[in-house]
Design an enzyme around this catalytic site. Sequence first.
Site, PDB file in Angstrom:
ATOM      1  N   ASN A   1       0.677  -1.267   0.079  1.00  0.00           N
ATOM      2  CA  ASN A   1       0.190  -0.148   0.012  1.00  0.00           C
ATOM      3  C   ASN A   1       1.069   1.373   0.124  1.00  0.00           C
ATOM      4  O   ASN A   1       1.854   1.275   0.499  1.00  0.00           O
ATOM      5  CB  ASN A   1      -0.961  -0.133   1.249  1.00  0.00           C
ATOM      6  CG  ASN A   1      -0.569   0.791   2.446  1.00  0.00           C
ATOM      7  OD1 ASN A   1      -0.680   2.104   2.515  1.00  0.00           O
ATOM      8  ND2 ASN A   1       0.140   0.141   3.359  1.00  0.00           N
TER       9      ASN A   1
ATOM     10  N   GLY B   1      -0.668   6.801   1.630  1.00  0.00           N
ATOM     11  CA  GLY B   1      -0.146   8.255   1.696  1.00  0.00           C
ATOM     12  C   GLY B   1      -0.622   8.987   2.929  1.00  0.00           C
ATOM     13  O   GLY B   1      -0.812  10.322   3.028  1.00  0.00           O
TER      14      GLY B   1
ATOM     15  N   CYS C   1       5.382   5.919   9.042  1.00  0.00           N
ATOM     16  CA  CYS C   1       4.730   5.734   7.707  1.00  0.00           C
ATOM     17  C   CYS C   1       5.716   5.649   6.523  1.00  0.00           C
ATOM     18  O   CYS C   1       6.547   6.517   6.472  1.00  0.00           O
ATOM     19  CB  CYS C   1       3.677   7.113   7.557  1.00  0.00           C
ATOM     20  SG  CYS C   1       2.792   6.694   5.932  1.00  0.00           S
TER      21      CYS C   1
ATOM     22  N   LYS D   1       5.069   4.115  17.334  1.00  0.00           N
ATOM     23  CA  LYS D   1       4.811   2.947  16.215  1.00  0.00           C
ATOM     24  C   LYS D   1       6.065   3.021  15.532  1.00  0.00           C
ATOM     25  O   LYS D   1       6.362   4.189  14.678  1.00  0.00           O
ATOM     26  CB  LYS D   1       3.694   3.202  15.397  1.00  0.00           C
ATOM     27  CG  LYS D   1       3.348   2.027  14.610  1.00  0.00           C
ATOM     28  CD  LYS D   1       1.832   2.129  14.189  1.00  0.00           C
ATOM     29  CE  LYS D   1       1.801   0.855  13.099  1.00  0.00           C
ATOM     30  NZ  LYS D   1       0.361   0.688  12.785  1.00  0.00           N
TER      31      LYS D   1
HETATM   32  C1  LIG Z   1      -3.897   0.072   3.660  1.00  0.00           C
HETATM   33  C2  LIG Z   1      -3.010   0.192   4.941  1.00  0.00           C
HETATM   34  C3  LIG Z   1      -3.064   1.378   5.738  1.00  0.00           C
HETATM   35  C4  LIG Z   1      -2.507   1.529   6.794  1.00  0.00           C
HETATM   36  N1  LIG Z   1      -2.501   2.799   7.310  1.00  0.00           N
HETATM   37  C5  LIG Z   1      -1.855   3.234   8.526  1.00  0.00           C
HETATM   38  C6  LIG Z   1      -1.911   4.277   9.155  1.00  0.00           C
HETATM   39  O1  LIG Z   1      -2.797   5.312   8.728  1.00  0.00           O
HETATM   40  N2  LIG Z   1      -1.042   4.481  10.266  1.00  0.00           N
HETATM   41  C7  LIG Z   1      -0.395   3.683  10.878  1.00  0.00           C
HETATM   42  O2  LIG Z   1       0.292   3.838  11.812  1.00  0.00           O
HETATM   43  N3  LIG Z   1      -0.410   2.280  10.019  1.00  0.00           N
HETATM   44  C8  LIG Z   1      -1.032   2.033   9.051  1.00  0.00           C
HETATM   45  N4  LIG Z   1      -0.877   0.840   8.433  1.00  0.00           N
HETATM   46  C9  LIG Z   1       0.005  -0.165   9.131  1.00  0.00           C
HETATM   47  C10 LIG Z   1      -0.876  -1.038  10.009  1.00  0.00           C
HETATM   48  O3  LIG Z   1      -1.293  -0.726  10.991  1.00  0.00           O
HETATM   49  C11 LIG Z   1       0.272  -2.290  10.417  1.00  0.00           C
HETATM   50  O4  LIG Z   1       1.315  -1.592  11.233  1.00  0.00           O
HETATM   51  C12 LIG Z   1       0.749  -2.925   9.210  1.00  0.00           C
HETATM   52  O5  LIG Z   1      -0.015  -3.212   8.254  1.00  0.00           O
HETATM   53  C13 LIG Z   1       1.348  -4.428   9.762  1.00  0.00           C
HETATM   54  O6  LIG Z   1       0.477  -4.982  10.352  1.00  0.00           O
HETATM   55  P1  LIG Z   1      -0.397  -6.473   9.403  1.00  0.00           P
HETATM   56  O7  LIG Z   1       0.492  -7.014   8.592  1.00  0.00           O
HETATM   57  O8  LIG Z   1      -1.373  -6.944  10.532  1.00  0.00           O
HETATM   58  O9  LIG Z   1      -1.213  -5.557   8.618  1.00  0.00           O
HETATM   59  C14 LIG Z   1      -1.790   0.520   7.354  1.00  0.00           C
HETATM   60  C15 LIG Z   1      -1.614  -0.710   6.704  1.00  0.00           C
HETATM   61  C16 LIG Z   1      -2.394  -0.823   5.513  1.00  0.00           C
HETATM   62  C17 LIG Z   1      -2.619  -2.222   5.051  1.00  0.00           C
END
Ligand SMILES: Cc1cc2nc3c(=O)[nH]c(=O)nc-3n(C[C@H](O)[C@H](O)[C@H](O)COP(=O)(O)O)c2cc1C
Length: 307
Positions: free
Chosen positions: A73, A76, A133, A167
């Site tokens: 992803n 942004g 991010c 984070k």
């Molecule tokens: C589509 C998408 C949008 C995300 N947006 C954010 C965000 O706005 N802020 C943030 O701290 N992490 C964001 N993340 C990261 C997730 O919170 C998480 O840290 C990361 O995806 C790893 O965990 P997972 O493998 O269970 O998804 C986003 C992840 C995805 C897939």
Amino acid sequence: MSRSVLDLAATLGPVTLRSPIVAASGTVGSVVDFAGVGDFTVYGAAVAKSVSSAPWPGRDKPRLSSSGEGMLNAIGIQNPGIEEWARQIGPRIGDVPVPVWGSAVGHDATGFAEVATGLERAGVAAVEVNLSCPNLDDGHLFALDAKATAEVVAAVRSATSLPIGAKLSPNAIDIVEIAAAAQQAGADWVVLTNTVWGAGFDVTTRRPKLRTVVGGYSGAPVKAIAMRCVWEVAQGVPDLPILGCGGVRSGEDVVEYLLAGASAVAIGTAHFAEPRIGRRVIKQLEKYMTRNGITAIEELVGAAEPW
Ligand SMILES: Cc1cc2nc3c(=O)[nH]c(=O)nc-3n(C[C@H](O)[C@H](O)[C@H](O)COP(=O)(O)O)c2cc1C
């Protein structure tokens, strides 16, 4: 959840969660918008999509793509800015059956601090500081640098009395150094981790899968990477609570993170395929606990056996 005598409560620094699972930022919208789709009653907390001081438009499409078992992803951090966010979301935070955490993002420490103040006013229960991010316009990633991490966390610490989690990024060379800097600057816990830098190409069009080419990789394949970060920080900064995050799809994944040293565990990408995954994960976790004679989550935290 009170069907059994199992104690699912988790402690994350100053915060007690009724359950060890947390919904990860960016994967459950603003939380309030997701309430009809997911089942928040089984979560200890749910984190809203990151928000900045001024509105951010987000990146151009395509900005989401599958890659193997994972997801790329480059959204942004599209968001309306903290003022509008607080106006739209603030009044509804009390309606969802889970503590809502805000997530702050920014280009500098002052921006992060402004968002933290706004999030507190809007009524969130805690603030995540998104230092990681992977797809901001200027390519800046605070969580690669201990000094920049400390500066942002300290600014947020002075801006709010709420508990704060920092984070961090799995792309950091030395995650222990960054985590220690976050703790010294006032973070109550660290979230390990955000997405991993990744890229992919469509073999028919030969174009990058993301407009930005490089974006954040998440889902099942990143579990071992985030787990390594959890383990390293648990060993290197033993008094710093950890919220594990990356690739969780089952109760056993949660157990694995707890054993590595996390106090609670966030579910992210898996919500897209299975919005009500939390209920299944908790059932599996309860089954594991019962089978293994575990009565409280705390018994599993950092309980990995040495070779
Ligand atoms: C589509 C998408 C949008 C995300 N947006 C954010 C965000 O706005 N802020 C943030 O701290 N992490 C964001 N993340 C990261 C997730 O919170 C998480 O840290 C990361 O995806 C790893 O965990 P997972 O493998 O269970 O998804 C986003 C992840 C995805 C897939």
